[in-house]
Write a protein that holds these residues in place. Structure first.
Motif, PDB file in Angstrom:
ATOM      1  N   THR A 330       0.821  -1.205   0.000  1.00  0.00           N
ATOM      2  CA  THR A 330       0.000   0.000   0.000  1.00  0.00           C
ATOM      3  C   THR A 330       0.855   1.255   0.000  1.00  0.00           C
ATOM      4  OG1 THR A 330      -0.124   0.085   2.420  1.00  0.00           O
ATOM      5  CG2 THR A 330      -1.807  -1.205   1.277  1.00  0.00           C
ATOM      6  N   GLU A 331       0.214   2.352  -0.354  1.00  0.00           N
ATOM      7  CA  GLU A 331       0.898   3.647  -0.409  1.00  0.00           C
ATOM      8  C   GLU A 331       1.378   4.080   0.970  1.00  0.00           C
ATOM      9  OE1 GLU A 331      -0.151   8.125  -2.170  1.00  0.00           O
ATOM     10  OE2 GLU A 331      -1.732   6.659  -1.802  1.00  0.00           O
ATOM     11  N   ILE A 332       0.560   3.837   2.002  1.00  0.00           N
ATOM     12  CA  ILE A 332       0.938   4.248   3.356  1.00  0.00           C
ATOM     13  C   ILE A 332       2.145   3.463   3.845  1.00  0.00           C
ATOM     14  CG2 ILE A 332       0.175   4.195   5.762  1.00  0.00           C
ATOM     15  CD1 ILE A 332      -2.547   5.076   4.882  1.00  0.00           C
ATOM     16  N   PHE A 333       2.193   2.167   3.529  1.00  0.00           N
ATOM     17  CA  PHE A 333       3.345   1.368   3.977  1.00  0.00           C
ATOM     18  C   PHE A 333       4.627   1.864   3.320  1.00  0.00           C
ATOM     19  CE2 PHE A 333       6.188  -2.300   4.010  1.00  0.00           C
ATOM     20  CZ  PHE A 333       6.086  -2.704   5.340  1.00  0.00           C
ATOM     21  N   HIS A 334       4.557   2.181   2.027  1.00  0.00           N
ATOM     22  CA  HIS A 334       5.740   2.717   1.343  1.00  0.00           C
ATOM     23  C   HIS A 334       6.175   4.036   1.978  1.00  0.00           C
ATOM     24  CE1 HIS A 334       8.549   3.830  -1.775  1.00  0.00           C
ATOM     25  NE2 HIS A 334       7.871   4.931  -2.004  1.00  0.00           N
ATOM     26  N   THR A 335       5.206   4.872   2.345  1.00  0.00           N
ATOM     27  CA  THR A 335       5.524   6.136   3.005  1.00  0.00           C
ATOM     28  C   THR A 335       6.232   5.884   4.332  1.00  0.00           C
ATOM     29  OG1 THR A 335       3.598   7.184   1.988  1.00  0.00           O
ATOM     30  CG2 THR A 335       4.558   8.290   3.899  1.00  0.00           C
ATOM     31  N   LEU A 336       5.735   4.927   5.106  1.00  0.00           N
ATOM     32  CA  LEU A 336       6.371   4.598   6.387  1.00  0.00           C
ATOM     33  C   LEU A 336       7.762   4.020   6.183  1.00  0.00           C
ATOM     34  CD1 LEU A 336       3.353   3.035   8.333  1.00  0.00           C
ATOM     35  CD2 LEU A 336       4.350   5.317   8.628  1.00  0.00           C
ATOM     36  N   GLN A 337       7.945   3.240   5.127  1.00  0.00           N
ATOM     37  CA  GLN A 337       9.272   2.703   4.826  1.00  0.00           C
ATOM     38  C   GLN A 337      10.270   3.835   4.591  1.00  0.00           C
ATOM     39  OE1 GLN A 337       8.547  -0.051   1.520  1.00  0.00           O
ATOM     40  NE2 GLN A 337       9.557  -1.637   2.722  1.00  0.00           N
ATOM     41  N   CYS A 338       9.885   4.788   3.769  1.00  0.00           N
ATOM     42  CA  CYS A 338      10.772   5.923   3.480  1.00  0.00           C
ATOM     43  C   CYS A 338      11.002   6.753   4.740  1.00  0.00           C
ATOM     44  CB  CYS A 338      10.167   6.790   2.373  1.00  0.00           C
ATOM     45  SG  CYS A 338      10.034   5.970   0.769  1.00  0.00           S
ATOM     46  N   TRP A 339       9.970   6.886   5.549  1.00  0.00           N
ATOM     47  CA  TRP A 339      10.112   7.659   6.769  1.00  0.00           C
ATOM     48  C   TRP A 339      11.066   6.971   7.753  1.00  0.00           C
ATOM     49  CZ3 TRP A 339       9.434  12.437   7.860  1.00  0.00           C
ATOM     50  CH2 TRP A 339       9.381  12.860   9.177  1.00  0.00           C
ATOM     51  N   ARG A 340      10.962   5.640   7.854  1.00  0.00           N
ATOM     52  CA  ARG A 340      11.874   4.918   8.740  1.00  0.00           C
ATOM     53  C   ARG A 340      13.317   5.039   8.245  1.00  0.00           C
ATOM     54  NH1 ARG A 340      11.343  -1.500   9.611  1.00  0.00           N
ATOM     55  NH2 ARG A 340      11.941  -1.429   7.421  1.00  0.00           N
ATOM     56  N   ALA A 341      13.521   4.966   6.932  1.00  0.00           N
ATOM     57  CA  ALA A 341      14.868   5.129   6.387  1.00  0.00           C
ATOM     58  C   ALA A 341      15.424   6.510   6.721  1.00  0.00           C
ATOM     59  CB  ALA A 341      14.856   4.910   4.870  1.00  0.00           C
ATOM     60  N   TYR A 342      14.563   7.513   6.693  1.00  0.00           N
ATOM     61  CA  TYR A 342      14.995   8.873   7.038  1.00  0.00           C
ATOM     62  C   TYR A 342      15.330   8.981   8.524  1.00  0.00           C
ATOM     63  CZ  TYR A 342      14.644  13.889   7.992  1.00  0.00           C
ATOM     64  OH  TYR A 342      14.884  15.163   8.415  1.00  0.00           O
ATOM     65  N   LEU A 343      14.547   8.330   9.378  1.00  0.00           N
ATOM     66  CA  LEU A 343      14.845   8.358  10.815  1.00  0.00           C
ATOM     67  C   LEU A 343      16.143   7.632  11.114  1.00  0.00           C
ATOM     68  CD1 LEU A 343      11.335   7.639  12.361  1.00  0.00           C
ATOM     69  CD2 LEU A 343      12.523   9.823  12.282  1.00  0.00           C
ATOM     70  N   ASP A 344      16.377   6.502  10.430  1.00  0.00           N
ATOM     71  CA  ASP A 344      17.596   5.726  10.673  1.00  0.00           C
ATOM     72  C   ASP A 344      18.835   6.447  10.160  1.00  0.00           C
ATOM     73  OD1 ASP A 344      16.103   3.755  11.826  1.00  0.00           O
ATOM     74  OD2 ASP A 344      16.014   2.489  10.041  1.00  0.00           O
ATOM     75  N   GLN A 345      18.725   7.071   9.004  1.00  0.00           N
ATOM     76  CA  GLN A 345      19.882   7.721   8.394  1.00  0.00           C
ATOM     77  C   GLN A 345      19.430   8.995   7.689  1.00  0.00           C
ATOM     78  OE1 GLN A 345      22.198   5.108   5.990  1.00  0.00           O
ATOM     79  NE2 GLN A 345      23.895   6.513   5.775  1.00  0.00           N
TER      80      GLN A 345
END
Length: 985
Positions: A330-345
């Motif tokens: 889903t679109e929301i899951f992809h958004t959360l994936q990108c957001w987690r990558a931003y939080l991690d690095q």
């Protein structure tokens, strides 16, 4: 326990509905409220509810529906606990926290080589496998600790099981402190003690359950003493000895039961690969027309779901998957994936991934088109190698978006000032960093909900749009998962987001059926599918019967000793299901199994072993029929992420008969090496983009080197110095000044390595410069823009016909002692290059490419003094000859110059000047004639043939993934070769 055999002459769903109506007879109000039915899956329960409502409406009667459960939900209604039962996510959190809280030596039996650095996300992967182990054990009312207490069970790895039991106890303690009951301990207690809650039904029906877990079986037996229990079996009454008292198939009676012979109502269609299977399915569905309503597609191989949905939807054949859509798509899951990558690095790469999401860019930079936002970020990364966000304000202040970029994006009509672009870009960075600070310091549940509200605030949701419906459903699923993680505590924002995403990745959304769609249920749901024609897609051996990969905790032998279902139980279940599907369609309908010889990667596949359950005498015939040789060849393996589109070459502007107004000397070499690559790069602007660029590319590396040498050549205080050490010091100072001005004061590791490499190369350049100064060579001109110099002088313009030539000579030197000039071109390529071989290559007789070349590209003389007189050569570059041609116009009365390269390769010991020995007037005349030929070809829009060996000597590939050897097979290139190549110039 009463066993009732349903009529197999009709679909199971219809048989169950009719039997339920038969229970209450002709009553006006059908009250089934005291009846509880257990059905195999969620989809079968939905099917049953719909069918009951339709039948009640048809008979004009009101109904009070029965309670319908799946086996899992039924067991959950029987348990009682002091605290709320932990959700799947809370259990995973507790198990991960237990692993993190244990000493390294205590984990040694489970994880022998535990890495020094582990975090919550790393441990969560191991925790999920332990949660899966506890779930499997619960099928027989077991926990890890209770496994250790079983009498007579000799575990082969008792130390590892002791470690697992200790981890389990830590997990239970964490759940207890969070005031949550462990879901598997409550099931184990139920198994050992029986149901503890009050029952709201007095009749229990097992509706065609193909297999019962031991835990469910025990509860049914206990309930049978106080509740009327019935097992409804979907089979012929004469098969009663093949089912046990609870209606489950007896494995020994079903393992080797043959299917009907090939033909009606069962057949197998063998396809070459996934693509041909989808093509076959698509063709069938297009041909049946309105009869689609009587067809259902059984999705046996779940890995084919995405490709099947995409293929059929594109053909106007909508599908409905009752198993839902995995949340991870889903679109929301992809958004959360990108957001987690931003939080991690947090860096520019993760920021760009966020900016690619339309609903984020529209919220954070509402006045800037997303294409411009991404173009600006690409500019920062590619031109300045920005990754760290530490000095982002400084980089944005230097940002320049050329008007041609806006034109290429179709935005030339928009009044986008550089200031507006910079302001909106900076606003996007500040928005992302503000949310990151909130996520690190505030309650993550509240932050995630508010984040979801903000990113959806700019979106006008249309409930009639399938995309918006999925967004609404996925948003609801996200909020529900947040609610199910209320017991989680003491987690950082990034760790909590990892936990949330892991639970979401195993969740699904369930869109409503809109009508007109073809059902695509999974294997266990097909029994309840009433369609007369079933197409089983992906009927492969690894899918049916269900295949368990090697379980490191519960191998087959141990599963059987623990009383858990084994491989024979699964095979018996699936054999029974297949028989039931075929038997229901003997009189009307058909079951067609689609199998594939190869998967999408070219790996061989086998049809399901259910196809080969037959008498021994029939086996050779079935093997020959379904596994025999095919005329079609094995497909080439396809990479998992290969682009499937074919390159469509737009035609150039119609030939005007006018030569190009301007042309650089470097453009000639691109055309000579391959006219088609010239068209791609120079005409339609196809250039490669390095999405993972972390250092200077060769062109930028060379530009930096040229800038240093330009400073040196223009500074009279240094370019006459004959001391190599002083020259090197000057070079290093100039290098630091330029590189820090472009890339900032703190260089990334990759840039720092290139910086050190340049210092080494410049040291050897300094020694040669000192030597040449001592020999009397003086720098006369540096970085000479020839076309500008000639335009500002009394000399004629640098032209060939009406085409003005442009170019920059790196350096012109003069030696007053010998009264000679020389033209020098600096080369920072990987290896040293000889000027003659960089411009001419030997003509190869019989070579298709060379045989197709026009005469003006051929030099009918030796290319150098070391070659035999009879040799012919091919021009692949005419840069240095055109520099000599320009020199004659700049200095018409001066003697013939030397011409060559100053090579500065990676191997610093090869740093040296290399001049073209034997270059003379004949070379120059041939090169000028070649340039005139190129100009005429461009005037006629001639961009063929394609050079198949281009990559061997051309340093720059505009489109490296294109298979040029096969270009004519997939492209229409006739418009690129409007005139004959044999026309003389």
């Amino acid at each position: 326990m009463t066993r009732i055999f349903l009529d197999t002459g009709k679909p199971l769903l219809n048989a169950v509905v009719q039997h339920l109506f038969r229970i209450l007879g002709a009553q006006e109000i059908l009250d089934w409220s005291r009846i509880c039915l257990i059905v195999p899956t969620r989809h079968s329960g939905r099917r049953l509810r719909e069918a009951l409502a339709v039948e009640a409406s048809r008979s004009h009667r009101a109904i009070i529906p029965p309670t319908i459960h799946t086996p899992e939900s039924f067991l959950n209604t029987l348990v009682r606990s002091a605290h709320p039962i932990a959700s799947e996510g809370e259990h995973l959190w507790a198990m991960t926290s237990a692993l993190l809280s244990m000493r390294r030596d205590a984990l040694e039996p489970l994880i022998p080589n535990l890495p020094d650095a582990t975090n919550f996300t790393w441990m969560m992967a191991i925790a999920r496998s332990l949660c899966s182990l506890r779930s499997s054990l619960s099928d027989n009312g077991l926990t890890i600790r209770r496994v250790l207490t079983l009498p007579g069970l000799d575990l082969e790895e008792s130390d590892r099981w002791q470690c697992l039991a200790l981890i389990e106890q830590f997990c239970l303690d964490i759940l207890d402190r969070a005031q949550r009951s462990d879901p598997y301990t409550t099931l184990a207690d139920l198994h050992s003690g029986g149901q503890s809650g009050s029952l709201h039904f007095d009749r229990l029906i097992l509706a065609a359950l193909p297999m019962l877990t031991p835990s469910l079986r025990r509860q049914i037996i206990l309930l049978a003493s106080s509740v009327a229990c019935e097992a409804w079996i979907y089979s012929h009454p004469e098969d009663e000895s093949d089912f046990d008292d609870l209606g489950s198939p007896i494995p020994d009676r079903w393992l080797y039961r043959p299917l009907p012979a090939h033909g009606e109502p069962f057949q197998v269609v063998r396809c070459l690969d996934t693509d041909s299977m989808m093509a076959q399915l698509e063709s069938w569905l297009k041909n049946v027309g309105k009869a689609r309503e009587s067809i259902a597609i059984g999705l046996i191989d779940p890995s084919l779901a995405a490709v099947m949905e995409s293929r059929l939807t594109a053909s106007g054949i909508p599908l409905f998957n009752p198993g839902g859509k995995l949340f991870r798509y889903t679109e929301i899951f992809h958004t959360l994936q990108c957001w987690r990558a931003y939080l991690d690095q947090p860096g520019l790469t993760s920021i760009i991934d966020l900016a690619r999401i339309g609903m984020l860019s529209s919220v954070a930079a509402p006045h800037l088109p997303q294409s411009v936002l991404l173009a600006a970020m690409d500019h920062l990364r590619i031109e300045y190698l920005v990754e760290s966000l530490q000095d982002i304000d400084l980089w944005i202040s230097r940002l320049v978006i050329h008007p041609s970029v806006l034109t290429s994006l179709g935005l030339e009509h928009r009044s986008l000032s550089p200031m507006q672009i910079r302001n909106d870009l900076l606003a996007f960075f500040e928005w992302a960093q503000a949310w990151r600070r909130r996520f690190e310091s505030e309650d993550w549940r509240v932050v995630i909900q508010e984040f979801l509200e903000e990113i959806s605030s700019s979106r006008a949701l249309n409930t009639g749009s399938p995309i918006d419906k999925n967004f609404i459903l996925s948003a609801g699923t996200l909020l529900a998962q947040l609610d199910q993680l209320n017991g989680v505590s003491e987690l950082s924002g990034a760790s909590f987001l990892s936990l949330l995403m892991d639970t979401l990745s195993h969740s699904a959304i369930y869109p409503e059926r809109s009508g007109g769609e073809i059902d695509s249920p999974g294997w266990l749901e097909l029994l309840w599918e009433p369609a007369g024609f079933l197409v089983l897609v992906g009927f492969q051996d690894h899918c049916v019967p269900e295949s368990r990969t090697a379980d490191i905790f519960l191998p087959e032998k141990l599963r059987l000793r623990l009383g858990l279902p084994g491989s024979n139980d699964l095979l018996a279940r699936d054999t029974y299901i297949m028989h039931a599907l075929v038997s229901a369609r003997i009189d009307a309908g058909q079951v067609t199994a689609l199998t594939s010889d190869y998967d999408s990667r070219g790996n061989p596949l086998r049809p399901s072993r259910l196809c080969f359950l037959c008498d021994d005498s029939d086996l050779p015939g079935k093997v020959s029929l379904w596994m025999g040789e095919k005329s079609a060849p094995k497909p080439d393996p396809v990479p998992p992420f290969q682009n499937s589109w074919k390159l469509k070459i737009p035609p150039p502007v119609a030939a005007s008969g006018l030569p190009p107004a301007r042309m650089s000397v470097t453009a000639f070499s691109r055309y000579l090496e391959c006219p088609f690559r010239y068209f791609l790069s120079q005409v339609i602007g196809m250039e490669p983009i390095d999405s993972f660029k972390i250092e200077m590319d060769p062109a930028e590396f060379g530009s930096l080197f040229h800038a240093i040498l330009e400073d040196y050549g223009r500074d009279p205080s240094i370019h006459l110095v004959q001391d190599g050490e002083k020259i090197h010091q000057y070079f290093v100072a100039a290098l630091n000044r330029h590189i820090h001005q472009i890339y900032g004061s703190k260089l990334p590791a990759a840039l720092w390595i290139q910086h050190e490499s340049l210092i080494q190369r410049l040291f050897h350049v300094a020694q040669i410069e000192a030597r040449e100064r001592a020999q009397g060579w003086q720098i006369l001109h540096t970085e000479v823009k020839i076309h500008e110099l000639l335009q500002n002088s009394t000399a004629s313009h640098w032209k060939l016909g009406s085409t003005q030539l442009t170019g920059i000579i790196d350096r012109i030197e003069f030696n007053p002692t010998i009264k000679k000039f020389r033209i020098i071109d600096f080369k920072t390529s990987s290896t040293a290059r000889n000027p003659m071989s960089a411009h001419l290559m030997p003509f190869r007789n019989g070579d298709p490419w060379h045989d197709s070349l026009p005469e003006w590209q051929i030099l009918n003389k030796p290319s150098g003094t070391s070659r035999p007189k009879s040799e012919r050569s091919v021009w692949i570059n005419i840069q240095l000859p055109l520099y000599v041609y320009a020199f004659q116009k700049m200095f018409p009365s001066e003697p013939w110059p030397f011409v060559g390269y100053f090579n500065v390769p990676k191997n610093v010991m090869e740093t040296e000047m290399d001049f073209w020995d034997g270059f003379d007037e004949e070379h120059l005349a041939s090169a000028v004639r070649c340039a005139e030929g190129v100009i005429k070809s461009l005037t006629q829009n001639r961009f063929l043939p394609i050079n198949p060996s281009f990559q061997k000597f051309f340093k720059r590939e505009p489109f490296p993934q294109f298979m040029f050897n096969d270009a004519k097979q997939i492209l229409d290139l006739q418009h690129l070769n409007e005139s004959s190549q044999s026309d003389p110039v």
